[in-house]
Design an enzyme around this catalytic site. Sequence first.
Site: not given
Length: 199
Positions: A104, A107-109
Site C-alpha cells: 500500500c 499507507c498500510s492497507c
Amino acid sequence: MSDPRQRVSPAPVAERARALEEALVAKEIVPEGFIDMVTARAEQELSPRNGARVVARAWVDVGYRARLLADGTAACAELGFHGPQGEYIVVLENTPTLHNVIVCTQCSCTAWPVLGLPPDWYKSPEYRARVVREPRALLREMGLDLPEGVTIRVWDTTAETRYMVLPLRPPGTEGWSEEQLAGIVTREAMIGVAKIDVS
Ligand code: FE
C-alpha cells in the site's frame, strides 16, 4: 514553583484513551464497550491464520480455487472470513513464471479478514517505495531470490481493493491434509515477500 512543562505534559496513554472513550460514549458516537469489542475482534478474528486456511483450501480443492480467483470476497466469506477492510478482496495467483507482491504505497492497507493488521515492515516508507522501484532487489534482500525468468508484478492497494497472494504449493506436500497445509502458509507468503518451503 513547578516546571511549566510538567503542567502541560500529557496524561499517560491509557488515561487519555479512557477519557476519549468516555467522551465518545457520552456523545453517543460509539456504544458502551465499543473499544473493547473492536480490540478483541482485531486480536482474535483478524489473523493471517484465516488467510492460511483460504490458501490451503485452494490448494486441495480446484473448485474452491476457481471461485477464489473469480471472486475473492465471496470465496473468503464461504469460510467465514469477511468484514471491515475486506469488502473487496482480490486474490492474485502465483505461477512458476509469475510472482505477485502487494503493497500500500499510500499507507498500510491489508485485507484484514484474511491477512490481519499490517506488520510494521509493511508500513515502513522504505518497503512502500522500494517494492515499487526495485522489487527484485528488495525481495532478494528480504530473502526471496527469484530467478530472472520469473516476472514480478507489484499490486498497489487502493482504499477499496485489498489483495492477497495465493502462493505456490511447495513440492513435498503431496498428500498433506488441509490442516497441515494451512500450518505452513505464512503472512509473508500471502503478501508476496516470501515463498513457502518445507525442505
Ligand atoms: Fe493503506
